[in-house]
Design a protein around this motif. Structure first.
Motif, PDB file in Angstrom:
ATOM      1  N   LEU A  33       0.816  -1.209   0.000  1.00  0.00           N
ATOM      2  CA  LEU A  33       0.000   0.000   0.000  1.00  0.00           C
ATOM      3  C   LEU A  33       0.854   1.265   0.000  1.00  0.00           C
ATOM      4  O   LEU A  33       0.450   2.285  -0.571  1.00  0.00           O
ATOM      5  CB  LEU A  33      -0.935   0.007   1.213  1.00  0.00           C
ATOM      6  CG  LEU A  33      -2.020  -1.082   1.265  1.00  0.00           C
ATOM      7  CD1 LEU A  33      -3.056  -0.733   2.313  1.00  0.00           C
ATOM      8  CD2 LEU A  33      -2.676  -1.279  -0.087  1.00  0.00           C
ATOM      9  N   ASN A  34       2.029   1.206   0.613  1.00  0.00           N
ATOM     10  CA  ASN A  34       2.897   2.387   0.597  1.00  0.00           C
ATOM     11  C   ASN A  34       3.345   2.724  -0.821  1.00  0.00           C
ATOM     12  O   ASN A  34       3.433   3.895  -1.197  1.00  0.00           O
ATOM     13  CB  ASN A  34       4.105   2.181   1.501  1.00  0.00           C
ATOM     14  CG  ASN A  34       3.743   2.265   2.974  1.00  0.00           C
ATOM     15  OD1 ASN A  34       2.758   2.912   3.342  1.00  0.00           O
ATOM     16  ND2 ASN A  34       4.513   1.603   3.823  1.00  0.00           N
ATOM     17  N   GLY A  35       3.631   1.678  -1.601  1.00  0.00           N
ATOM     18  CA  GLY A  35       3.982   1.915  -2.995  1.00  0.00           C
ATOM     19  C   GLY A  35       2.837   2.541  -3.758  1.00  0.00           C
ATOM     20  O   GLY A  35       3.029   3.464  -4.565  1.00  0.00           O
ATOM     21  N   HIS A  65     -12.124  -6.498  -3.004  1.00  0.00           N
ATOM     22  CA  HIS A  65     -11.254  -6.650  -1.843  1.00  0.00           C
ATOM     23  C   HIS A  65     -10.911  -5.267  -1.273  1.00  0.00           C
ATOM     24  O   HIS A  65     -11.830  -4.477  -1.018  1.00  0.00           O
ATOM     25  CB  HIS A  65     -10.018  -7.463  -2.211  1.00  0.00           C
ATOM     26  CG  HIS A  65      -9.207  -7.932  -1.028  1.00  0.00           C
ATOM     27  ND1 HIS A  65      -9.778  -8.305   0.176  1.00  0.00           N
ATOM     28  CD2 HIS A  65      -7.854  -8.076  -0.857  1.00  0.00           C
ATOM     29  CE1 HIS A  65      -8.837  -8.655   1.020  1.00  0.00           C
ATOM     30  NE2 HIS A  65      -7.660  -8.529   0.426  1.00  0.00           N
ATOM     31  N   ILE A  66      -9.643  -4.926  -1.074  1.00  0.00           N
ATOM     32  CA  ILE A  66      -9.293  -3.661  -0.416  1.00  0.00           C
ATOM     33  C   ILE A  66      -9.170  -2.499  -1.405  1.00  0.00           C
ATOM     34  O   ILE A  66      -8.701  -1.419  -1.043  1.00  0.00           O
ATOM     35  CB  ILE A  66      -8.014  -3.789   0.426  1.00  0.00           C
ATOM     36  CG1 ILE A  66      -6.816  -4.221  -0.425  1.00  0.00           C
ATOM     37  CG2 ILE A  66      -8.230  -4.776   1.572  1.00  0.00           C
ATOM     38  CD1 ILE A  66      -5.484  -4.242   0.356  1.00  0.00           C
ATOM     39  N   GLY A  67      -9.586  -2.716  -2.644  1.00  0.00           N
ATOM     40  CA  GLY A  67      -9.773  -1.610  -3.571  1.00  0.00           C
ATOM     41  C   GLY A  67      -8.569  -1.135  -4.351  1.00  0.00           C
ATOM     42  O   GLY A  67      -8.649  -0.109  -5.043  1.00  0.00           O
ATOM     43  N   THR A  94     -12.229   2.427   1.312  1.00  0.00           N
ATOM     44  CA  THR A  94     -12.743   3.785   1.449  1.00  0.00           C
ATOM     45  C   THR A  94     -11.693   4.695   2.077  1.00  0.00           C
ATOM     46  O   THR A  94     -11.484   5.840   1.635  1.00  0.00           O
ATOM     47  CB  THR A  94     -14.017   3.778   2.302  1.00  0.00           C
ATOM     48  OG1 THR A  94     -15.006   2.934   1.675  1.00  0.00           O
ATOM     49  CG2 THR A  94     -14.585   5.182   2.448  1.00  0.00           C
ATOM     50  N   GLU A  95     -11.008   4.199   3.096  1.00  0.00           N
ATOM     51  CA  GLU A  95      -9.948   4.983   3.746  1.00  0.00           C
ATOM     52  C   GLU A  95      -8.783   5.230   2.795  1.00  0.00           C
ATOM     53  O   GLU A  95      -8.214   6.332   2.756  1.00  0.00           O
ATOM     54  CB  GLU A  95      -9.464   4.247   4.996  1.00  0.00           C
ATOM     55  CG  GLU A  95     -10.511   4.190   6.107  1.00  0.00           C
ATOM     56  CD  GLU A  95     -10.142   3.202   7.199  1.00  0.00           C
ATOM     57  OE1 GLU A  95      -9.053   2.561   7.098  1.00  0.00           O
ATOM     58  OE2 GLU A  95     -10.934   3.040   8.148  1.00  0.00           O
ATOM     59  N   LEU A  96      -8.439   4.209   2.012  1.00  0.00           N
ATOM     60  CA  LEU A  96      -7.325   4.366   1.074  1.00  0.00           C
ATOM     61  C   LEU A  96      -7.667   5.393  -0.004  1.00  0.00           C
ATOM     62  O   LEU A  96      -6.808   6.200  -0.395  1.00  0.00           O
ATOM     63  CB  LEU A  96      -7.003   3.011   0.433  1.00  0.00           C
ATOM     64  CG  LEU A  96      -5.801   2.960  -0.501  1.00  0.00           C
ATOM     65  CD1 LEU A  96      -4.521   3.366   0.228  1.00  0.00           C
ATOM     66  CD2 LEU A  96      -5.652   1.551  -1.079  1.00  0.00           C
ATOM     67  N   ALA A  97      -8.909   5.386  -0.472  1.00  0.00           N
ATOM     68  CA  ALA A  97      -9.333   6.371  -1.470  1.00  0.00           C
ATOM     69  C   ALA A  97      -9.165   7.787  -0.927  1.00  0.00           C
ATOM     70  O   ALA A  97      -8.702   8.696  -1.646  1.00  0.00           O
ATOM     71  CB  ALA A  97     -10.783   6.128  -1.871  1.00  0.00           C
ATOM     72  N   ALA A  98      -9.513   7.984   0.339  1.00  0.00           N
ATOM     73  CA  ALA A  98      -9.357   9.306   0.951  1.00  0.00           C
ATOM     74  C   ALA A  98      -7.884   9.683   1.073  1.00  0.00           C
ATOM     75  O   ALA A  98      -7.500  10.827   0.799  1.00  0.00           O
ATOM     76  CB  ALA A  98     -10.029   9.326   2.321  1.00  0.00           C
ATOM     77  N   SER A 103     -11.407  10.112  -3.334  1.00  0.00           N
ATOM     78  CA  SER A 103     -12.769   9.944  -2.813  1.00  0.00           C
ATOM     79  C   SER A 103     -13.813  10.570  -3.734  1.00  0.00           C
ATOM     80  O   SER A 103     -14.963  10.116  -3.779  1.00  0.00           O
ATOM     81  CB  SER A 103     -12.890  10.564  -1.424  1.00  0.00           C
ATOM     82  OG  SER A 103     -12.115   9.859  -0.488  1.00  0.00           O
ATOM     83  N   HIS A 104     -13.426  11.601  -4.476  1.00  0.00           N
ATOM     84  CA  HIS A 104     -14.377  12.279  -5.352  1.00  0.00           C
ATOM     85  C   HIS A 104     -14.750  11.449  -6.567  1.00  0.00           C
ATOM     86  O   HIS A 104     -15.755  11.737  -7.228  1.00  0.00           O
ATOM     87  CB  HIS A 104     -13.802  13.625  -5.820  1.00  0.00           C
ATOM     88  CG  HIS A 104     -12.584  13.493  -6.679  1.00  0.00           C
ATOM     89  ND1 HIS A 104     -11.379  13.002  -6.208  1.00  0.00           N
ATOM     90  CD2 HIS A 104     -12.386  13.788  -7.995  1.00  0.00           C
ATOM     91  CE1 HIS A 104     -10.490  13.001  -7.176  1.00  0.00           C
ATOM     92  NE2 HIS A 104     -11.067  13.471  -8.270  1.00  0.00           N
TER      93      HIS A 104
END
Length: 275
Positions: A33-35, A65-67, A94-98, A103-104
């Protein structure tokens, strides 16, 4: 116990299995996810080439899954919706999108694939996308295909990328010997501690069930739902070491040089006719 009740129990076991693995996957180098946060590409080159420009399109990712892949398409210009039966996975997406400022143009819904039309609406998408490792968790591939067709606008397309079902019947060491019957459709329940993202992780909900769908099953279900197959491509690479003997080029895994190759993944596009 009726078969429908038993199937519902197996699906619920799978949900608990995946719920527990969300934090494992979120922390793992496998998903990195950091990448992704730093802007690295998460979609395979062949997927970008096959689906083409998605700028301005409405795309839904079933079993997201986690998007990560969902948000990958958002980065390429699509307006995306992700749907998964795991509420923890949807919260993570959802958190990752933000976090990455998407998120938009991205929303995520916790729901079973069978409820996708009720949750997202019919005729709402230009693209239905399903990535690798999804179809084996579905008891009814015909119902899935009808759902896909209902989600698509006239002229819209399904883009499916999946592990080749042949990989499920070959031996785990070499990927060369047939260990299981390719044509058996019975559910296969097994014990799977840990995760492909971290085999050392301590887990409790380890029972999982998969349903085997041949390529013929998938193509026939899609055609039967009224979609027109545009292409079916088979690929000789896979993004993880499916068999111990596979070699890697640093990004993908493949059969070693000099060995006969078998398909490891496949992809297809199917279009919904315009009215």
């Amino acid at each position: 116990m009726r078969e429908d009740d038993r199937t519902a129990e197996l699906v619920e076991d799978n949900r608990r299995h995946w719920d527990e693995r969300v934090p494992i996957h979120t922390a793992s180098p496998f998903y990195d996810l950091n990448g992704f946060r730093a802007g690295e590409e998460v979609l395979d080159r062949f997927q970008l080439d096959e689906l083409g420009d998605v700028t301005g399109l409405d795309l839904v990712h079933l079993q997201c899954h986690i998007g990560l892949d969902t948000l990958g398409w958002a980065r390429h210009g699509a307006r995306v919706a992700g749907l998964d039966f795991s509420a923890p996975a949807v919260r993570t997406a959802t958190e990752l999108a933000a976090e990455v400022g998407l998120s938009h143009r991205a929303r995520f819904v916790a729901a079973d694939v069978r409820d996708a039309v009720d949750e997202l609406g019919a005729d709402g998408f230009d693209v239905v996308y399903t990535g690798g490792g999804a179809l084996m968790w579905l008891p009814d591939i015909v119902e899935w295909a009808r759902t896909v067709a209902a989600l698509l606008r006239p002229g819209g397309r399904l883009y499916l990328v999946e592990f080749h079902p042949l990989t499920e019947v070959l031996d785990d060491e070499h990927g060369a010997t047939v260990d299981r019957d390719y044509f058996t459709r019975r559910p296969r329940t097994y014990d799977a501690p840990g995760s492909y993202a971290d085999w050392e992780a301590e887990t409790t909900h380890n029972t999982a069930t998969e349903w085997h769908h041949t390529v013929g099953d998938v193509v026939s279900a899609i055609a039967g739902a009224g979609l027109r197959i545009e292409f079916l491509h088979e690929h000789d690479t896979i993004p993880f070491r499916r068999y111990a003997a596979l070699a890697t080029d640093g990004a993908y895994f493949h059969y070693p040089e000099g060995r006969p190759r078998l398909p490891l993944m496949y992809s297809l596009t199917a279009a919904k006719p315009r009215r």
